[in-house]
Design a protein around this motif. Structure first.
Motif, short mmCIF file in Angstrom:
data_model
loop_
_atom_site.label_atom_id
_atom_site.label_comp_id
_atom_site.label_asym_id
_atom_site.label_seq_id
_atom_site.Cartn_x
_atom_site.Cartn_y
_atom_site.Cartn_z
N ASP B 96 0.83 -1.21 0.00
CA ASP B 96 0.00 0.00 0.00
C ASP B 96 0.87 1.25 0.00
N LYS B 97 1.61 1.41 1.09
CA LYS B 97 2.39 2.63 1.27
C LYS B 97 3.85 2.42 0.92
N ILE B 98 4.31 1.19 0.98
CA ILE B 98 5.70 0.88 0.67
C ILE B 98 5.74 -0.21 -0.41
N SER B 99 6.51 0.03 -1.46
CA SER B 99 6.72 -0.99 -2.50
C SER B 99 8.20 -1.29 -2.57
N MET B 100 8.51 -2.44 -3.14
CA MET B 100 9.93 -2.80 -3.21
C MET B 100 10.26 -3.33 -4.60
N ILE B 101 11.41 -2.94 -5.11
CA ILE B 101 11.91 -3.60 -6.33
C ILE B 101 13.22 -4.26 -6.01
N PHE B 102 13.42 -5.41 -6.63
CA PHE B 102 14.54 -6.25 -6.26
C PHE B 102 15.62 -6.27 -7.33
N GLN B 103 16.73 -6.90 -6.97
CA GLN B 103 17.87 -6.98 -7.88
C GLN B 103 17.56 -7.85 -9.09
N ILE B 183 11.29 1.05 -1.94
CA ILE B 183 12.57 0.47 -1.56
C ILE B 183 13.15 -0.20 -2.79
N ALA B 184 14.32 0.24 -3.21
CA ALA B 184 14.95 -0.33 -4.39
C ALA B 184 16.21 -1.05 -3.93
N ASP B 185 16.18 -2.38 -3.94
CA ASP B 185 17.31 -3.16 -3.44
C ASP B 185 18.18 -3.60 -4.61
N GLU B 186 19.28 -2.91 -4.83
CA GLU B 186 20.22 -3.20 -5.94
C GLU B 186 19.45 -3.32 -7.26
N PRO B 187 18.63 -2.34 -7.63
CA PRO B 187 17.76 -2.53 -8.79
C PRO B 187 18.49 -2.61 -10.12
N MET B 212 7.48 10.44 -4.32
CA MET B 212 7.64 9.52 -3.19
C MET B 212 9.09 9.56 -2.71
N GLY B 213 9.33 8.97 -1.53
CA GLY B 213 10.69 8.83 -1.05
C GLY B 213 11.26 7.51 -1.53
N ILE B 214 12.57 7.45 -1.71
CA ILE B 214 13.19 6.20 -2.15
C ILE B 214 14.32 5.81 -1.20
N LEU B 215 14.33 4.56 -0.80
CA LEU B 215 15.49 4.00 -0.11
C LEU B 215 16.21 3.18 -1.16
N PHE B 216 17.39 3.66 -1.59
CA PHE B 216 18.09 3.04 -2.71
C PHE B 216 19.30 2.28 -2.17
N ILE B 217 19.20 0.95 -2.23
CA ILE B 217 20.26 0.12 -1.68
C ILE B 217 21.21 -0.32 -2.78
N THR B 218 22.51 -0.13 -2.60
CA THR B 218 23.45 -0.57 -3.61
C THR B 218 24.83 -0.71 -2.98
#
Lengths: 344, 330
Positions: B96-103, B183-187, B212-218
């Motif tokens: 709903d409020k948080i989505s995630m994309i994966f590597q 949330i983008a985990d090593e996208p 939106m805000g993004i938490l970009f993990i890499t």
């Protein structure tokens, strides 16, 4: 001319795509006419995106991919010439000792049920290169020390090691037969940057100490630029540019190389949006475009590129490019500011 | 704070056969709406565990520390993520409020269900749209992320798309529910550089548009430099440095951050030797006492082995957890 360790002439590697009732079955040309010389003692970089055929080309130099047309020969330091298309059993045995491969994923490349000592010793035992067990142990210890593994590591199993240490184990196994030609296929791609530098430094040092010839396959131009003394850029089974890294970065003569360099994310946050962007993706090698293979994505494409395939030709000393308009690229560069910005 | 996401003192411990493993240790983070926070670190540093904690996607053996707090604020309404109970309540932070994309987008799409069906399903679930509306919106989103012939792609399976296209479809799917936090985990790690550049451009464009805000993990500082507004550097479950991306990359205050930058091959200076960070990241079962980084730190002193360093401001909005970091003048 320096001594050539690997000589590739008009090489084509085809993989069949099913069968057809009439005529020849369709083929995928993974390598579509490559001519390349790898000088002895060089650290030769091969870059390209996935699907460019770089791994297949590397494998063809190890007699691990079919030679459909053309020729690949590897000459060892004693002067024996191995022709990849005609290796008989005896020659193949000698060749396997002379040429080795280091894989990408250090987690998948090592058997979890063998100790590190057994993993490194296996090639010696399979090829019966040592007469006694002590001889094997001495050799394993010597090569392990060169790869910065200590004696107590040898008794353990691979699961006890980190990615960097596992890659050192893979390197030791590849070097244990005292080869002179090594293909390193994306050997640092699975490692963290902090460890990657360590493995690259180790490979360079081993290459100097053991006078090895390296074919270093990577998708990462910045890694290749730092380690290799020659770089070949591949696109859809063809070599589009070959040059020493300094030249390649300072003055690329193929638009694909230029775009690849510019796509590397710069460490300078103020560099955003300056890079040149390629549109689209690499076409399928099943149906490569006619003319220049790169024309579908090329920012400077002209009519001639759609019909006529450019040959790889020398543009400067030690620098070749396969582009009809590589001279324009050099001129444009002299006039305009360099598109590849350098971070402060 | 009027932020979008507030994480305070998040500590996460896994009970294992070999004893408790602390994966996240006192992590504090803030993300404002429309802001991209980069989270960098080596494998094993706890960045993905932190991201999953935001959606409460941790396995049953995970224990949150007593002082841990995670709050998501949307339209004046605060959601205390750790107090959510039951699948229905959790759905608020799971889509709903948080989505995630994966590597690896191949592993994130179900292989035997068409891309369209997966997109429609989540829109029905999270936004309560009818099948027809959900289909229209999905095709619109596919077009928005630059997929040609979105109508035809809608009925295809993930394996029929190239890596870059799959990642675009993944982004379209994640954004179609209009999340407040992505949330983008090593996208882009699995993509080629030329495709990576395209996907990063697309993401930057969409943040501007959707706010939106993004938490970009890499693990790639270059990617961070090109996308993030602020960056947090993580090592063994701790945030060791945090600040605006320019400050952190140009004037790193923590020796680990400095080490990560020095280990990167630089195109500007091909002669510079590559300097690895010495040693390996320790096993989480053997967390070093004192400063967690002291076993690999060239500057380590006696006090680093004993006392964990406090996080201090080195400059406005730029903090580091190192005994040797200079104190901010202000």
């Amino acid at each position: 001319m320096t001594d050539t360790a690997v000589s590739i002439r008009d090489l084509e590697v085809h993989f069949p795509l099913g069968r057809s009732l009439l005529g020849k079955p369709p083929v995928l040309k993974a390598v579509a006419g490559v001519t390349l010389d790898i000088p002895r003692g060089s650290f030769f970089g091969l870059v390209g995106e996935s699907g460019s055929g770089k791994t297949t080309l590397g494998r063809a130099t190890l007699a691990a991919a079919p030679v459909s047309a053309g020729q690949v020969t590897v000459t060892d330091r004693e002067g024996e010439v191995f022709d990849m298309a005609r290796l008989d059993r005896a020659a193949e045995t000698r060749f396997r000792r002379r040429a080795q491969l280091i894989f990408q994923d250090p987690y998948a490349a090592l058997s979890p049920r063998m100790t590190v000592r057994d993993i490194i010793a296996e090639p010696l035992e399979v090829m019966r290169l040592c007469r006694t067990r002590d001889e094997v142990n001495d050799r394993v210890r010597a090569i392990a020390a060169q790869c910065r593994l200590n004696v107590e590591h040898l008794r353990r199993f691979p699961h006890a090691f980190s990615g960097g240490q596992r890659q050192r184990i893979s390197i030791a196994r590849a070097l244990v037969t005292n080869p002179d030609y090594i293909v390193a296929d994306e050997s640092v791609a699975a490692l963290d940057v902090s460890i990657q530098a360590d493995i690259l430094n180790l490979l360079k040092q081993l290459q100097r100490d053991l006078s090895l010839t390296f074919l270093f396959i990577s998708h990462d131009l910045s890694v290749v630029a730092h380690t290799c003394d020659h770089v070949a850029v591949m696109y859809l089974g063809r070599i589009v540019e070959v040059a020493p890294p300094r030249r390649l970065f300072a003055a690329p003569r193929h638009p694909y190389t230029r775009a690849l360099i510019s796509a590397i994310p710069s460490l300078d946050p103020d560099d955003r949006g300056r890079a040149e962007r390629l549109t689209g993706e690499i076409p399928s090698p099943k149906s490569p475009p006619p003319g220049c293979a790169f024309h579908t994505r090329c920012p400077m494409v002209r009519d001639r590129c759609r019909v006529e395939a450019p040959a790889l030709r020398q543009v400067a000393d030690g620098h070749s490019a396969a582009c009809h308009f590589s001279d324009d690229l050099a001129l444009a560069r002299r006039r305009a500011d360099s598109p590849v910005r350098v971070p402060a | 704070m009027g932020g979008l996401l507030t994480v305070r003192d998040l500590t996460l411990t896994f009970g294992t056969d070999e004893g408790p493993v602390t994966a996240v240790d006192g992590v504090t983070l803030d993300i404002e709406p429309g802001e991209v926070l980069g989270l960098v670190g080596e494998s094993g540093s706890g960045k993905s565990v932190t991201a999953k904690a935001l959606m409460r996607l941790n396995p049953a053996n995970a224990r949150y520390g007593a002082g841990s707090r995670m709050t998501l604020t949307d339209a004046g309404q605060e959601i205390d993520i750790l107090s959510l109970k039951g699948a229905k309540a959790l759905r608020q932070v799971r889509g709903d409020k948080i989505s995630m994309i994966f590597q690896e987008p191949m592993a994130s799409f179900a292989p035997a269900i068409t891309i369209g069906k997966q997109m429609v399903e989540q829109l029905q679930l999270h936004r309560g749209l009818s099948r027809g509306d959900a289909r229209m919106l999905s095709i619109e989103m596919l077009e928005r992320v630059g997929i040609s012939e979105p109508g035809a792609r809608f009925d295809q399976y993930a394996f029929e798309l190239s890596g870059g296209m799959r990642q675009r479809a993944m982004i379209a799917m994640a954004l179609s529910t209009r999340p407040r936090l992505l949330i983008a985990d090593e996208p882009t790690t699995a993509l080629d550089v030329t495709i990576q550049a395209q996907v990063l451009d697309l993401m930057k464009e969409l943040v501007g548009e959707f706010g939106m805000g993004i938490l970009f993990i890499t693990h790639d500082l270059g990617v961070i430099a090109q996308t993030a507004d602020r960056v947090a550097v993580m090592y063994l479950g701790r945030i060791v440095e945090e600040g605006p991306v320019r400050d952190v990359i140009r004037r790193p205050a923590h020796p680990y951050t400095r080490g990560l930058i020095d280990a990167l091959p630089k195109l500007t200076d091909l002669d510079a030797a590559l300097t690895p960070v010495p040693g390996d990241i320790p096993s989480p079962l053997e967390r070093p006492g004192g400063c967690v980084f002291h076993t690999r730190c060239a500057l380590a002193e006696a006090r680093c082995r004993i006392a964990p360093p406090e996080t201090r401001l080195v400059r406005p909005r730029h903090s580091a957890a190192c005994h040797l970091a200079p104190e901010s003048a202000s």
